[in-house]
Design a protein around this motif. Sequence first.
Motif, PDB file in Angstrom:
ATOM      1  N   UNK A 332     -38.206 -18.647  35.323  1.00 19.55           N
ATOM      2  CA  UNK A 332     -37.309 -19.652  36.394  1.00 19.55           C
ATOM      3  C   UNK A 332     -38.475 -20.232  37.413  1.00 19.55           C
ATOM      4  N   UNK A 333     -38.503 -21.423  37.190  1.00 17.10           N
ATOM      5  CA  UNK A 333     -39.325 -22.513  37.929  1.00 17.10           C
ATOM      6  C   UNK A 333     -38.582 -23.535  38.955  1.00 17.10           C
ATOM      7  N   UNK A 334     -38.590 -22.973  40.116  1.00 15.30           N
ATOM      8  CA  UNK A 334     -37.737 -23.793  40.816  1.00 15.30           C
ATOM      9  C   UNK A 334     -36.232 -23.864  40.482  1.00 15.30           C
ATOM     10  N   UNK A 335     -35.754 -25.266  40.403  1.00 16.56           N
ATOM     11  CA  UNK A 335     -34.349 -25.407  39.918  1.00 16.56           C
ATOM     12  C   UNK A 335     -33.981 -25.494  38.490  1.00 16.56           C
ATOM     13  N   UNK A 336     -35.148 -24.841  37.591  1.00 12.14           N
ATOM     14  CA  UNK A 336     -35.174 -25.232  36.231  1.00 12.14           C
ATOM     15  C   UNK A 336     -35.478 -23.937  35.684  1.00 12.14           C
ATOM     16  N   UNK A 337     -34.995 -23.608  34.473  1.00 11.63           N
ATOM     17  CA  UNK A 337     -35.284 -22.501  33.322  1.00 11.63           C
ATOM     18  C   UNK A 337     -36.232 -23.205  32.423  1.00 11.63           C
ATOM     19  N   UNK A 338     -37.464 -22.422  32.338  1.00  9.64           N
ATOM     20  CA  UNK A 338     -38.584 -22.981  31.378  1.00  9.64           C
ATOM     21  C   UNK A 338     -38.228 -22.344  30.161  1.00  9.64           C
ATOM     22  N   UNK A 339     -38.198 -22.799  29.212  1.00  9.54           N
ATOM     23  CA  UNK A 339     -37.910 -22.290  27.776  1.00  9.54           C
ATOM     24  C   UNK A 339     -39.225 -22.698  27.095  1.00  9.54           C
ATOM     25  N   UNK A 340     -39.716 -21.860  26.403  1.00  7.48           N
ATOM     26  CA  UNK A 340     -41.062 -21.683  25.734  1.00  7.48           C
ATOM     27  C   UNK A 340     -40.879 -21.041  24.217  1.00  7.48           C
ATOM     28  N   UNK A 341     -40.409 -21.821  23.400  1.00  6.84           N
ATOM     29  CA  UNK A 341     -40.255 -21.468  21.852  1.00  6.84           C
ATOM     30  C   UNK A 341     -41.448 -21.549  21.078  1.00  6.84           C
ATOM     31  N   UNK A 342     -41.568 -20.844  20.031  1.00 10.74           N
ATOM     32  CA  UNK A 342     -42.899 -20.929  19.223  1.00 10.74           C
ATOM     33  C   UNK A 342     -42.433 -20.226  17.750  1.00 10.74           C
ATOM     34  N   UNK A 343     -43.245 -20.008  16.986  1.00  7.52           N
ATOM     35  CA  UNK A 343     -43.130 -19.624  15.601  1.00  7.52           C
ATOM     36  C   UNK A 343     -42.417 -18.350  15.345  1.00  7.52           C
ATOM     37  N   UNK A 344     -42.441 -17.468  16.497  1.00  9.72           N
ATOM     38  CA  UNK A 344     -41.992 -16.414  16.270  1.00  9.72           C
ATOM     39  C   UNK A 344     -40.330 -16.325  16.697  1.00  9.72           C
ATOM     40  N   UNK A 345     -39.966 -17.475  17.062  1.00  2.83           N
ATOM     41  CA  UNK A 345     -38.301 -17.882  17.373  1.00  2.83           C
ATOM     42  C   UNK A 345     -37.534 -18.378  16.310  1.00  2.83           C
ATOM     43  N   UNK A 346     -36.439 -18.279  16.185  1.00  3.93           N
ATOM     44  CA  UNK A 346     -35.230 -19.046  15.407  1.00  3.93           C
ATOM     45  C   UNK A 346     -34.468 -19.704  15.883  1.00  3.93           C
ATOM     46  N   UNK A 347     -33.743 -20.565  15.424  1.00  5.36           N
ATOM     47  CA  UNK A 347     -32.663 -21.418  15.964  1.00  5.36           C
ATOM     48  C   UNK A 347     -31.579 -20.600  16.541  1.00  5.36           C
ATOM     49  N   UNK A 348     -31.404 -19.029  16.072  1.00  2.48           N
ATOM     50  CA  UNK A 348     -30.456 -18.138  16.494  1.00  2.48           C
ATOM     51  C   UNK A 348     -30.889 -17.820  17.921  1.00  2.48           C
ATOM     52  N   UNK A 349     -32.165 -17.736  18.235  1.00  2.69           N
ATOM     53  CA  UNK A 349     -32.599 -17.410  19.477  1.00  2.69           C
ATOM     54  C   UNK A 349     -32.099 -18.281  20.533  1.00  2.69           C
ATOM     55  N   UNK A 350     -32.289 -19.634  20.167  1.00  2.00           N
ATOM     56  CA  UNK A 350     -32.011 -20.779  20.999  1.00  2.00           C
ATOM     57  C   UNK A 350     -30.454 -20.953  21.252  1.00  2.00           C
ATOM     58  N   UNK A 351     -29.679 -20.654  20.139  1.00  2.00           N
ATOM     59  CA  UNK A 351     -28.251 -20.898  20.186  1.00  2.00           C
ATOM     60  C   UNK A 351     -27.701 -19.757  21.104  1.00  2.00           C
ATOM     61  N   UNK A 352     -28.183 -18.541  21.090  1.00  2.00           N
ATOM     62  CA  UNK A 352     -27.943 -17.641  21.926  1.00  2.00           C
ATOM     63  C   UNK A 352     -28.168 -17.843  23.376  1.00  2.00           C
ATOM     64  N   UNK A 353     -29.162 -18.401  23.554  1.00  2.00           N
ATOM     65  CA  UNK A 353     -29.553 -18.895  24.990  1.00  2.00           C
ATOM     66  C   UNK A 353     -28.534 -20.056  25.174  1.00  2.00           C
ATOM     67  N   UNK A 354     -28.318 -20.988  24.512  1.00  2.00           N
ATOM     68  CA  UNK A 354     -27.358 -21.933  24.999  1.00  2.00           C
ATOM     69  C   UNK A 354     -25.865 -21.429  25.130  1.00  2.00           C
ATOM     70  N   UNK A 355     -25.583 -20.664  24.285  1.00  2.00           N
ATOM     71  CA  UNK A 355     -23.972 -20.025  24.552  1.00  2.00           C
ATOM     72  C   UNK A 355     -23.886 -19.231  25.687  1.00  2.00           C
ATOM     73  N   UNK A 356     -24.851 -18.409  26.066  1.00  2.00           N
ATOM     74  CA  UNK A 356     -24.813 -17.636  27.248  1.00  2.00           C
ATOM     75  C   UNK A 356     -24.910 -18.640  28.437  1.00  2.00           C
ATOM     76  N   UNK A 357     -25.530 -19.391  28.490  1.00  2.00           N
ATOM     77  CA  UNK A 357     -25.666 -20.473  29.690  1.00  2.00           C
ATOM     78  C   UNK A 357     -24.236 -21.383  29.640  1.00  2.00           C
ATOM     79  N   UNK A 358     -23.794 -21.604  28.404  1.00  2.00           N
ATOM     80  CA  UNK A 358     -22.468 -22.468  28.420  1.00  2.00           C
ATOM     81  C   UNK A 358     -21.321 -21.791  29.060  1.00  2.00           C
ATOM     82  N   UNK A 359     -21.534 -20.392  29.352  1.00  2.00           N
ATOM     83  CA  UNK A 359     -20.508 -19.619  29.994  1.00  2.00           C
ATOM     84  C   UNK A 359     -20.396 -19.966  31.602  1.00  2.00           C
TER      85      UNK A 359
END
Length: 359
Positions: A332-359
Amino acid sequence: MSPQLKDVEKAGLRSLRRKRNPGDIKPEDFFNDTEVLRKEFARLVNAPDPKRIVVVPSVSYGMANVARNLGIGRGQNIVIAAEQFPSNYYPWQRVCEETGAQIKAVAPPDVLAGRGKTWNTRILEAIDSNTKAVALGNVHWVDGTLFDLLAIRKRTREVGALLIIDGTQSVGALPFDVQSIQPDALVCAGYKWLLGPYSIGLAYYGEYFDNGTPIEESWMNRAGSENFSRLSQYNGDYQPGALRYEMGEHSNFMLVPMLQKSILQLNRWGVANIQEYCGHITHEAVNLLREKGFWIEDEDARSKHLFGIRLQGRDAEKIKALLQKNNIFVSFRGDAIRVAPNVYNTDKDLKKLATLLSR
């Protein structure tokens, strides 16, 4: 910090055990591993001469060598991006306090639409005939805003200014071409996108610094230091290229093999492939978040491996607790969430993040 590759961990354990018997460490070993490391990093950033690359313990160390040899005076200025990482601010603050020069910190616009493009325009406009250096990252560490280094390099050449780059937030995940950008210095910590250990990094120094004074006088940086039997015959000449700026004890028999192994792996994967992969796994999540009213910079104005999600007035502490509860680690940096994906992540990780934030 990045997770540690298994091969990197194995290299560290082998190196740790090696110290049990120092008789196995030969004089040439003080130099050979760092030579290999320089060549791998030169390949990673397309630098033509590995002798212009040195081992440093940190970005602050690499920047201190730049600051000591900047040659700036009263009435001149150093252009930086507002709120960039402190290791790329404090050296210039000290220099300006000592010389009467000025820091010009260029802020982004308050309006989010076209933010990255406008910020780049502001930086170009801030560079003038009194600018001695521009010191930036390739991307901003808070939200991944891309800085147009080719355009900035062109402008610095017009006014005779240096271009100093902190590559910690991008090199290893975003392609960087030394021959194309032609920075006067590039400094990178090893523990982020280079996937290496802590307390070691690499720096590239261009011709401007060839005759400078390093911040420390290491015996290894002197000409002829490979000949251990003649070390007491003091030599006033430095090693060629940029090697005068290398840190003392740069042989570091544990960390050098680890960083060497991680950069070798990055070269096998290809940095362009890593950037493309990060774009692939984040695409759907980014679109979902935008639909839910979150703001994320346009794709052509930010990196794909590092980006910010603006909260737009939402409760940051509540969101932080929600993500931690669900085992999602972001900054968390100021009014932003900093997201830093790399090769150890999958699209499922990002979808989980987006789904939780969407709530």
